[in-house]
Design an enzyme around this catalytic site. Sequence first.
Site, PDB file in Angstrom:
ATOM      1  N   VAL A 167       0.847  -1.207   0.000  1.00 56.84           N
ATOM      2  CA  VAL A 167       0.000   0.000   0.000  1.00 56.84           C
ATOM      3  C   VAL A 167       0.875   1.246   0.000  1.00 56.84           C
ATOM      4  O   VAL A 167       0.655   2.191  -0.753  1.00 56.84           O
ATOM      5  CB  VAL A 167      -0.920   0.009   1.248  1.00 56.84           C
ATOM      6  CG1 VAL A 167      -1.599   1.360   1.382  1.00 56.84           C
ATOM      7  CG2 VAL A 167      -1.931  -1.100   1.151  1.00 56.84           C
ATOM      8  N   ASN A 195       9.027   6.362  -1.842  1.00 65.33           N
ATOM      9  CA  ASN A 195       8.466   5.012  -1.873  1.00 65.33           C
ATOM     10  C   ASN A 195       9.554   3.954  -1.961  1.00 65.33           C
ATOM     11  O   ASN A 195       9.481   2.922  -1.308  1.00 65.33           O
ATOM     12  CB  ASN A 195       7.507   4.864  -3.059  1.00 65.33           C
ATOM     13  CG  ASN A 195       6.229   5.642  -2.806  1.00 65.33           C
ATOM     14  OD1 ASN A 195       6.016   6.123  -1.701  1.00 65.33           O
ATOM     15  ND2 ASN A 195       5.401   5.767  -3.801  1.00 65.33           N
ATOM     16  N   ASP A 211       0.877  35.807 -35.830  1.00 61.35           N
ATOM     17  CA  ASP A 211       0.403  36.906 -36.676  1.00 61.35           C
ATOM     18  C   ASP A 211       1.118  38.176 -36.254  1.00 61.35           C
ATOM     19  O   ASP A 211       1.655  38.235 -35.154  1.00 61.35           O
ATOM     20  CB  ASP A 211      -1.078  37.178 -36.378  1.00 61.35           C
ATOM     21  CG  ASP A 211      -1.985  36.164 -37.004  1.00 61.35           C
ATOM     22  OD1 ASP A 211      -1.530  35.478 -37.916  1.00 61.35           O
ATOM     23  OD2 ASP A 211      -3.146  36.090 -36.575  1.00 61.35           O
ATOM     24  N   ASP A 249      -6.661  34.030 -36.471  1.00 58.16           N
ATOM     25  CA  ASP A 249      -7.889  34.718 -36.073  1.00 58.16           C
ATOM     26  C   ASP A 249      -9.040  34.535 -37.054  1.00 58.16           C
ATOM     27  O   ASP A 249     -10.190  34.484 -36.673  1.00 58.16           O
ATOM     28  CB  ASP A 249      -7.630  36.215 -35.816  1.00 58.16           C
ATOM     29  CG  ASP A 249      -6.812  36.858 -36.924  1.00 58.16           C
ATOM     30  OD1 ASP A 249      -6.749  36.276 -38.025  1.00 58.16           O
ATOM     31  OD2 ASP A 249      -6.242  37.929 -36.708  1.00 58.16           O
TER      32      ASP A 249
END
Length: 992
Positions: free
Chosen positions: A333, A763, A380, A697
């Site tokens: 776990v 862990n 742009d 756009d």
Amino acid sequence: MTRLKTDSIVVGRNESLTCAESGVADINADERSQSLPWNDASLIGIAELVCGLGTDLNRGLSSEEAFARLRADGPNELRAVLPVAAWRRALAQLHSPLIYLLVAAAAIALAAWWFEGQGHDGVAAWPLDAIVIVCVILLNASIGWLQDAKATQAVAALAKMTIATSTVLRDGALTRVSNTELVKGDLLVLAEGDAVGADARVAQSSALMVLEASLTGESEAVLKDAALLQGAVALGDRLNMVFKGTAVAQGTGRAIVTATGMQTEVGAIATLLECTQDAPTPLQIEIAYLGKVLGVSVLLISCVVVAIALLISETYSVASVMKVLLMGVSLAVAAVPEGLPAILSVVLAMGVRRMALRHAIVKQLASVETLGSASVIATDKTGTLTRGEMTLQRVMTASGRSDITGVGYAPDGRAERGGIPLTAGILRDELEAVLDAGSLAGNAQLRRDDAGVWAIQGDPTDAAFLVAQYKLKAGAGTTGIDRLERIGEIPFTSHRKMMSVLVADRSNDAAHLLFTKGAPDVLLAHCSHVRRGRATVPLDKTLRSQLVSDVETMAGDALRTLAVSYRKLSPGAQVPADRVQAAALEQNLEYIGAVGIIDPPRIEAAQAIAQASHAGIRVIMITGDHPRTALRVAVDLGIVAIDAPVLTGIEIDALEDADFAVAALTTSVFARVAPSHKLRIVRALQNAGNVVAMTGDGVNDAPALKAADIGVAMGVTGTEVTKEAARMILTDDNFATIVMAVREGRGVLDNICKFLRYLLSSNLAEVLTVFIGLVAAGIIGLKDAASASDSTVVLPLLATQILWINLVTDSGPALALGVDPIDEEVMARTPRARTQRIIDAGMLRSVIETGVVMALLTLATLDLFLPGGLIEPIDLLASQNPFSLEVARTAAFTVLVFTQLFNCFNARSETKSALRGAFSNRWLLVAVLVSLLLQIVVVNDTSLNLAFGTVPMSIAQWSTCVVIASGVLWFSEARKFVRRLHTSFTGLTPKP
Ligand code: ATP
């Protein structure tokens, strides 16, 4: 730069505007609507529809009526995916392998307590282990639920921000409403670039072309008009209807909404719709995979650990077997990084929220990752790199140059020639003609509000002509040309680069005139004559080259150039219905003159470009503007040097794919391009391994935006279609916002690395502590201590202690690392390669090294606190609190928790000292402090002592734990120092 929508509709045919005018008997609207064949509104006449839906072609619905209909019919949305109830989400938290493991652990704990003889012979009266595990289950589920709720909330808030809007006529005024608020009877006002928000019957149209590929698969735009259909036809042939989910490619129109939500055609196939928001990101997939691999490995390791523990303990009573099993399950776990996916979603969602606050709305979590790897930004010019605030400053006509003074939209200024006011003469006549024609050939409006502030409505380029004309006529605006009545328009598209307006001269019944304005080089090709003073002269070669050179001079001065022309048409000329008729009309024009418009660069754009190039990101300008204007602006902003190459749309067309692939890598300014070129540029850049962010756009930019890795739409001036196609919407249309978003994206990726490093090493340390502890139990004195203390089993840590570590150290600090402030250095690195994995060899090495050190420190503590073993106990440590297996385990347990708390500071960087800016993340400090307090409580609180097998420790023992645990900090500092040394010798850019 796209124009804003204005009310420039041309009535295609004479229709009844209200129900009363239509002559249809005025019966109750509900009754009428019942009798209409609603399943196909294309077969209903406009008059009948207007009455049936109780609407008005002049005024639309009233707001009250629209509100009432919205309440009755519900919002205009597709409910393919029903929202998941909170209780279901809570329950879903229990449906995970981790919870199954914990339930198994609880059952084993209960069994162990039972077999040990509950409440007798020193065994607790309550199954404490089982109770602790049930608490862990509830806590884990609550944390998971909270994280899930947070991520869902953030995504839902984003979804709200990106809801498309439509222009409708309500109470007689043009109103912008969110598409969800559209109701039957609403009058949609459609223009180029609009996403159609509901199914609607076309009532008026002017060259209205709609892209229906999403619905019918037809890739060509379809011409729509109001004509009644005579019989039922397939969806693709309903030419008098527009459908939800389609897009206006060109032209304008008005349409009466006939169906909303699930009643629309797209609603009928709604179950086929994909819900992209929920699709996992590549990183989420990678992490989920990693979780699975680790899960299986840890389960296997746990089995081995259980077997070794049983072998070493040499006792096989049911109770001791249960105890060992319980420890094995708890280890599984604790060591499975089950919190990873949830933390990842929260961190991504929070990154997205931060970006939204800073004007970048990212529509999918996955885009945050992609942004972090962007290597090219193709943008742009107009409105993105420049401010988009146009002031017409120079006019070039056949007789020479004139200037207009003043800046901004307030019409304060005058006409001059060489600094002297220009009040009369040939030049003045030509100037007036240019500004009159330019103002007529546009859609903008100039208004002064109550506070006296001048504001424009519509396209800023169009408005620039109006403002200049007001200046010339001292505020009198269109005086003198009011007799001209507008009949129709041939709209501007980025592809055509010009637009025309057709007018009728009321003072001269028969005369129809066409005023055209557009890019000078494009317009000149349509001209055959030139105006000189009030006369007309043929446009010969010499004159043509003079006009071209005039325009180039203006462009070289960074001015946006447009030319204006006009043509007298035969009496009764009609608005062209298609492209061919339009082309025929826009021929043999009379060139009046060219104008130079200043559009100042955004100050922040230059800084953002510098930041981007520092970060190894190439900025490319792709504009419809003149090559010289483009180059000059690009030079001013620091994109290229003055001698850089510029590629035009025509030149792109002439290049073979292989040559273009090379050009795309060496050219950073593309001018006079059409939207179709953008797609080619994106593909070429991607083929060279780039991750491309591209802005757009206009409606025709949508394919390029979709193809780009991050399509960026303009929130203010962009069309709805581009907003739908894009992955990111800029609410301020600003280039600097894209660079900010890239920085945020890199920051989020960095933070993900930080908590991965932290969680994985923690862990690993837990697994190694138990594993090595068991294998080396004899060497570190654990085995002897276990037999001496009558403990039947040899365990370095108890099951509940492992579960506690998991709870205390996993969620809080990991989440806090996920929101670590962005390191300034993120923009000093080159972009990640498209193929680079987050968990790479470097990260794995660091995780393993740190995990091993943490485990060794914990085991060393165990050894130090136990008689025998490799390290002799120090008497001082035992003076107040004699050594025992419980004390040794408590100390080792505490050291393991503390090493993880130290390690979360290490994990913030692979190169920078943890001590630098150690206090800059207050969330981390809070998380560490809370974990620390909890550890003190679990060791010192007598009721918790029983449940967690801990015993209170003396000050000397606590201090020893802190000193030993800090070893992981010093180890990491030494590692980072060596890395920094290595970097300064090799000159390679370090990883974060
Ligand atoms: P960007 O692509 O960077 O946004 P842009 O606005 O110049 O730049 P387009 O909108 O495609 O790109 O315009 C291309 C050219 O068309 C302009 O350089 C100008 O000459 C001309 N143009 C722009 N707006 C209008 C307009 N409203 N009417 C007529 N011509 C226009």
